[in-house]
Structure formats: C-alpha cells, structure tokens
Design an enzyme around this catalytic site. Structure first.
Site, PDB file in Angstrom:
ATOM      1  N   TYR A   1       0.845  -1.201   0.000  1.00 28.90           N
ATOM      2  CA  TYR A   1       0.000   0.000   0.000  1.00 28.90           C
ATOM      3  C   TYR A   1       0.879   1.250   0.000  1.00 28.90           C
ATOM      4  CZ  TYR A   1       0.904   0.698   5.027  1.00 28.90           C
ATOM      5  OH  TYR A   1       1.503   0.919   6.240  1.00 28.90           O
ATOM      6  N   CYS A   2       0.290   2.364  -0.418  1.00 31.57           N
ATOM      7  CA  CYS A   2       0.933   3.671  -0.315  1.00 31.57           C
ATOM      8  C   CYS A   2      -0.095   4.645   0.254  1.00 31.57           C
ATOM      9  CB  CYS A   2       1.520   4.125  -1.647  1.00 31.57           C
ATOM     10  SG  CYS A   2       0.320   4.296  -3.000  1.00 31.57           S
ATOM     11  N   TRP A   3      -0.012   5.920  -0.103  1.00 32.56           N
ATOM     12  CA  TRP A   3      -0.918   6.903   0.498  1.00 32.56           C
ATOM     13  C   TRP A   3      -2.357   6.714   0.044  1.00 32.56           C
ATOM     14  CZ3 TRP A   3      -2.421   9.809   4.151  1.00 32.56           C
ATOM     15  CH2 TRP A   3      -3.301  10.875   3.959  1.00 32.56           C
TER      16      TRP A   3
END
Length: 366
Positions: free
Chosen positions: A97-99
C-alpha cells in the site's frame, strides 16, 4: 485470481494476519507518523526524492516529473527486491500500500506480480486504512471493561503489567502512549508517538480482545501526555465497573521514587516540569519544591506532591468522571514487591476473569 489483485480495506482487514508481509511503499516520514500494524517500510520514493519530484511537478511539468520519478522508483524497487525480497519463495504473499493506493504501491505491486508472487494491493491505500480505523474507534466493540482506579503511585501500571503477563486482557494506554499520564509523566528516553499512531495501537489492541472476557484498563484522563484517548472509548470506560487499588502513602512514595529515577538523577529536569504547576500552587510553593529537589530530599518532595497536588486532584476527578467508582471493589496492596502485585493480579483474575489457558509448552506430557 489475476495479480496484482486490488482489494478494498474491508477485505484486507478481514485477512490482515494472513499476509506474509505488509509493505508500506510510502516515504520514511509518512511511515513514522503511522502505518498498518506489522508493516515494513520500503519507500519507492524516499523523503528527499519526493521533494525533488514534487517540486518538478509544480515548477516544470507533470511529464518531466514523471520521467524523473520513474527512474527513481525503478532503482528503489530493484534495490528492495535485491536486498529484502530475493529469498522469498514463489508462494510468498505480500500486501502493498501507499498513500492512496496509486502510483507508488501500483508500481511496486506490478513488478512483484510480474516476478510471480501473488501480490495484493490495497485500494485507497493508507487513506482508506486510516478512515476505517477512525470509524471503528468512533464505534468500538462492546467490551467488558474493569477500570483500575487508585491515587498516584498506588501501582496501577505495575498491576496491569502483571495482569498482562498472566494472560489477562489488558489495555495499557500509558504504555501505548509512551507516557505516565501526569505532568511529570514524560519518558525522556521515549518520545510519544503521533496521535494517529497512538490510535492505531489502541485499535490494534481492541480488535484482538475476546468480548466474552473482561478487559482491565487504568482510569485515565482524556489525555495521556499530549495524546487524546478516543472519545467513545473514554465514554465506555467511564461507565464501567471500577476496582479501587489501595496502597499506603509510604509505599506510594517508594514506588514513585523507583519509577521516576530519571528525576532523582537530574533535579533540574524535575524542576522544569514542576514549573508547569506554578498557576495551581504559586511561585513560593514551587520554589520550595525546587529547593527539596536540589537538596536531594526526594522522599519529602514526593510526599508533599502527593498530599498537596496529586491526591486532591484525584479526589476531585474520580467521582465526577467514573460513574461506578462509589461501588468499586476494594483491592489492597500490602507493599510494592513482585509477590504483592502477583497476589493482587491473581485475586483480580479469580474474581473477574476465566482462567487463562496455559501455553502449549507448559502443559505436562501425558
């Protein structure tokens, strides 16, 4: 299933413990503020690189920024594969995941999937995770709280620690907040986490509790140091049954002397904290406490702080804030030794909890 598979936060949280790795592709600073429990940080753009790409995006063009960003991302992904993932077997299943679940996690997930790993990408990224945590803390699970109350120095935190070691369910908010909960409660060697990280820690504890068993918690204020306890959790705690932990004042003084050794070693640090109480007690009283600290007369200082500051504040607040305190079960500590806290913890478990199961390796063979 085609990989990388993109799953919603609801699907991911339902199987959070089943991933072989949880990979946070955000920068180091983003990760430090908060992250999914158990995640490892593998930035596809580090803090400095994010600034470079972001500045170019605003000052030059999106196209030029993407070219520079793509080269940086590619090098970083290659390094992570070579140094962190190269030994993983084919069935290794990571969550990435990222932002917002966009380019950063998408780039990493795509490369890992092309290698052949069954990669899951979180749709909506950390932003979706954070929204889910906030929603669950606003409506936390219904738990059978047992609130341990007691004046400062009565050993509430030590009792929670022993209860936890015996297999009882414990929510130690001060431990999660890295603070002892008073004006002198700052831990010099351990900064407090960000508010979001504190809430993640609380949420992670709550989701693992068995609602059929009680959860022991201390009678905290709305804030632990600089951090706010979630409102719904505080409301539930304040409406719950209480246990009043009692320890004679000489024992409380000795316990506080043990727990606050850093102030004994550095009177100047203690005096700085005592200055926060000037508005409550006046300059003359604080100067008198400074003199005791500078002279090394810590037992006298601690005793005066209990009598003149902590005990009156406790008595003013406990009846007002904890509805069932007047009916609290009484639990007396004879002293502050290990045996005393073990006896108190066993008494609480016997009175309130089902026996905790023994670890498998402690059960005698037939």
């Amino acid at each position: 299933m085609k990989y990388p598979a993109v799953l919603t936060i609801a699907d991911v949280l339902a199987q959070l413990g089943q991933y072989d790795a949880i990979i946070d592709a955000r920068s180091e600073a983003e990760f430090a503020l908060d992250h999914i429990p158990g995640a490892i940080n593998c930035p596809v753009l580090d803090d400095a690189e994010r600034i470079i790409v972001g500045t170019m995006y605003k000052q030059v063009s999106a196209f030029e920024a993407r070219k520079v960003g793509a080269a940086l991302v590619s090098r970083n992904i290659a390094r992570h594969i070579e140094t962190r993932f190269a030994d993983q077997p084919r069935e290794w299943k990571p969550l990435v995941y990222c932002w917002r679940g966009g380019n950063r996690s998408g780039s990493l997930a795509l490369v890992l999937a092309k290698i052949g790993w069954p990669v899951i990408q979180l749709d909506g990224g950390y932003k979706a995770y954070r929204a889910a945590v906030s929603a669950e803390l606003a409506a936390p699970p219904a738990l059978d709280w047992r609130v341990i109350c007691g004046t400062t120095g009565s050993g509430k935190s030590r009792l929670l620690e022993v209860l936890d070691s015996l297999g009882a369910q414990v929510l130690d908010l001060e431990q999660l907040a890295a603070h002892r909960g008073s004006v002198l409660g700052h831990l010099p060697s351990q900064p407090q986490p960000a508010q979001k990280m504190f809430e993640t820690r609380v949420w992670d504890k709550l989701r693992h509790f068995d609602p059929a068993r009680p959860v022991f918690v201390e009678s905290e204020s709305k804030k632990v140091g600089d951090l706010r306890v979630p409102d719904a959790l505080m409301t539930a705690m304040r409406a719950s049954p209480c246990i009043s932990l009692n320890l004679a004042r000489p024992g409380r003084v000795r316990l506080l002397m043990e727990d606050y050794r850093h102030f004994t070693a550095e009177p100047a640090l203690l005096n700085t904290q005592l200055d926060c109480l000037v508005q409550l007690h006046g300059r003359a009283r604080i100067d008198g406490w400074h003199a005791l600290a500078n002279a090394g007369d810590m037992p006298q200082l601690v005793d005066e702080l209990l009598v003149d500051h902590y005990d009156p504040a406790y008595l003013r607040s406990i009846d007002r804030n904890f509805a069932q305190f007047k009916q609290a079960a009484q639990l007396d500590l004879a002293d502050i030794g290990t045996a005393d806290f073990l006896a108190a913890a066993h008494a609480l478990i016997a009175a309130h909890d089902t026996p905790a199961p023994l670890p498998a390796d402690s059960v005698p063979a037939p």
